[in-house]
Design a protein around this motif. Sequence first.
Motif, PDB file in Angstrom:
ATOM      1  N   PHE A 122     -13.490  -0.229  -1.523  1.00  0.00           N
ATOM      2  CA  PHE A 122     -12.938   0.469  -0.642  1.00  0.00           C
ATOM      3  C   PHE A 122     -12.924   0.515   0.835  1.00  0.00           C
ATOM      4  O   PHE A 122     -13.270   0.183   1.031  1.00  0.00           O
ATOM      5  CB  PHE A 122     -12.865   2.018  -0.947  1.00  0.00           C
ATOM      6  CG  PHE A 122     -14.107   2.754  -0.655  1.00  0.00           C
ATOM      7  CD1 PHE A 122     -14.127   4.014   0.733  1.00  0.00           C
ATOM      8  CD2 PHE A 122     -15.249   3.456  -1.279  1.00  0.00           C
ATOM      9  CE1 PHE A 122     -15.444   3.784   0.720  1.00  0.00           C
ATOM     10  CE2 PHE A 122     -16.402   3.531  -0.137  1.00  0.00           C
ATOM     11  CZ  PHE A 122     -16.304   4.278   0.369  1.00  0.00           C
ATOM     12  N   GLY A 157       0.811  -0.837   0.135  1.00  0.00           N
ATOM     13  CA  GLY A 157       0.210   0.148   0.004  1.00  0.00           C
ATOM     14  C   GLY A 157       1.023   0.798  -0.181  1.00  0.00           C
ATOM     15  O   GLY A 157       0.231   2.581   0.533  1.00  0.00           O
ATOM     16  N   LEU A 178      -0.148   4.656   1.199  1.00  0.00           N
ATOM     17  CA  LEU A 178      -1.565   4.894   1.071  1.00  0.00           C
ATOM     18  C   LEU A 178      -2.408   4.734   2.159  1.00  0.00           C
ATOM     19  O   LEU A 178      -2.265   3.658   3.064  1.00  0.00           O
ATOM     20  CB  LEU A 178      -2.240   4.300   0.191  1.00  0.00           C
ATOM     21  CG  LEU A 178      -1.589   4.029  -1.583  1.00  0.00           C
ATOM     22  CD1 LEU A 178      -1.287   2.732  -2.802  1.00  0.00           C
ATOM     23  CD2 LEU A 178      -1.145   5.867  -1.546  1.00  0.00           C
ATOM     24  N   HIS A 184      -4.617   7.579  -2.660  1.00  0.00           N
ATOM     25  CA  HIS A 184      -5.535   5.889  -3.382  1.00  0.00           C
ATOM     26  C   HIS A 184      -4.425   5.265  -4.827  1.00  0.00           C
ATOM     27  O   HIS A 184      -4.767   6.655  -5.709  1.00  0.00           O
ATOM     28  CB  HIS A 184      -6.067   5.568  -3.397  1.00  0.00           C
ATOM     29  CG  HIS A 184      -7.218   6.925  -3.944  1.00  0.00           C
ATOM     30  ND1 HIS A 184      -7.590   6.171  -5.235  1.00  0.00           N
ATOM     31  CD2 HIS A 184      -7.601   8.102  -4.214  1.00  0.00           C
ATOM     32  CE1 HIS A 184      -8.210   7.303  -5.825  1.00  0.00           C
ATOM     33  NE2 HIS A 184      -8.328   8.440  -5.680  1.00  0.00           N
ATOM     34  N   ASN A 185      -5.041   4.196  -5.034  1.00  0.00           N
ATOM     35  CA  ASN A 185      -4.735   3.385  -5.996  1.00  0.00           C
ATOM     36  C   ASN A 185      -5.822   4.479  -7.119  1.00  0.00           C
ATOM     37  O   ASN A 185      -7.270   4.188  -7.176  1.00  0.00           O
ATOM     38  CB  ASN A 185      -4.289   1.887  -6.195  1.00  0.00           C
ATOM     39  CG  ASN A 185      -5.494   1.159  -5.051  1.00  0.00           C
ATOM     40  OD1 ASN A 185      -5.605   1.517  -4.570  1.00  0.00           O
ATOM     41  ND2 ASN A 185      -6.175  -0.004  -5.843  1.00  0.00           N
ATOM     42  N   LYS A 214     -10.764  -1.346  -4.718  1.00  0.00           N
ATOM     43  CA  LYS A 214     -10.543  -2.823  -4.872  1.00  0.00           C
ATOM     44  C   LYS A 214     -11.648  -2.386  -6.464  1.00  0.00           C
ATOM     45  O   LYS A 214     -12.766  -1.890  -6.094  1.00  0.00           O
ATOM     46  CB  LYS A 214     -10.436  -4.293  -4.706  1.00  0.00           C
ATOM     47  CG  LYS A 214      -9.081  -4.451  -3.721  1.00  0.00           C
ATOM     48  CD  LYS A 214      -9.383  -5.632  -2.967  1.00  0.00           C
ATOM     49  CE  LYS A 214      -8.194  -5.119  -2.454  1.00  0.00           C
ATOM     50  NZ  LYS A 214      -8.419  -6.397  -1.075  1.00  0.00           N
ATOM     51  N   GLU A 261      -8.030   2.166   0.189  1.00  0.00           N
ATOM     52  CA  GLU A 261      -7.452   1.184  -0.466  1.00  0.00           C
ATOM     53  C   GLU A 261      -8.319   1.235  -1.786  1.00  0.00           C
ATOM     54  O   GLU A 261      -9.609   0.563  -0.745  1.00  0.00           O
ATOM     55  CB  GLU A 261      -6.977   0.198  -0.034  1.00  0.00           C
ATOM     56  CG  GLU A 261      -6.727  -1.115  -0.814  1.00  0.00           C
ATOM     57  CD  GLU A 261      -5.913  -2.651  -0.084  1.00  0.00           C
ATOM     58  OE1 GLU A 261      -5.757  -3.146  -0.354  1.00  0.00           O
ATOM     59  OE2 GLU A 261      -6.061  -2.404   1.334  1.00  0.00           O
TER      60      GLU A 261
END
Length: 234
Positions: free
Chosen positions: A54, A19, A30, A138-139, A35, A33
């Motif tokens: 998230f 992360g 991060l 965040h991603n 997904k 997160e």
Amino acid sequence: MLQSGAAGGRGCALCPLLGVLFFQGVYIVLSLEIKADAHVWGYVGENIKLKCTFKSTSSITDKLTIDWTYRPPSSSRTESIFHYQSFQYPTTVGTFRDRISWVGDVYKGDASISIINPTIKDNGTFSCAVKNPPDVYHNIPGTELTVTERGFGTMLSSVALLSILVFIPSAVVGVLLLVRMGRKSAGLKKRSKPGSKKSSIEVSADTDQEKDDCMAKLCVCCAECLDSDYEETY
């Protein structure tokens, strides 16, 4: 949380798993997160759910925002198709107008949307971005959507599945009934052969039948006697 990146971004192969994001010479831990499914398949005309979840280290507030964007295949152009902040705001322009539905729940960490009446032209990459201040790093996962026509082979598979679930059990029951009837018929033929030894139950049943026949004959005789006496009287 910021940390110096002395070794550079290339020296941290495990950063995505931990992360951690390397950005402009520093490592960013991060705190948010996100997904999403890497690939989603669907059929023309059948609603498709694009799942996005998230996890945030901060409590959910009215400052939380969710943005979904779309990028056509072989193109760098992106367009906003959905925005959320306390309320859902699907796009009112473009090809996705009136075709994006909110199916998520921010308090459960769900930022999913649904595409209504999808077409092959909807194929492309969909990205889900969530910000929950102060968690803003965040991603941004992308979901590749593939929409196809439901062909004859798929319909045939559905019919075959229906046959397996309905007709085969019925056929099995029918076969079992036929076997049972065949066994019963064979047993009756065996008992009807001369010299065959009967069981105690069969002997008892035959005795009861003989008694019933005798009683019937006795009743007939009594009725005939009464009729004769009646005729003699007159």
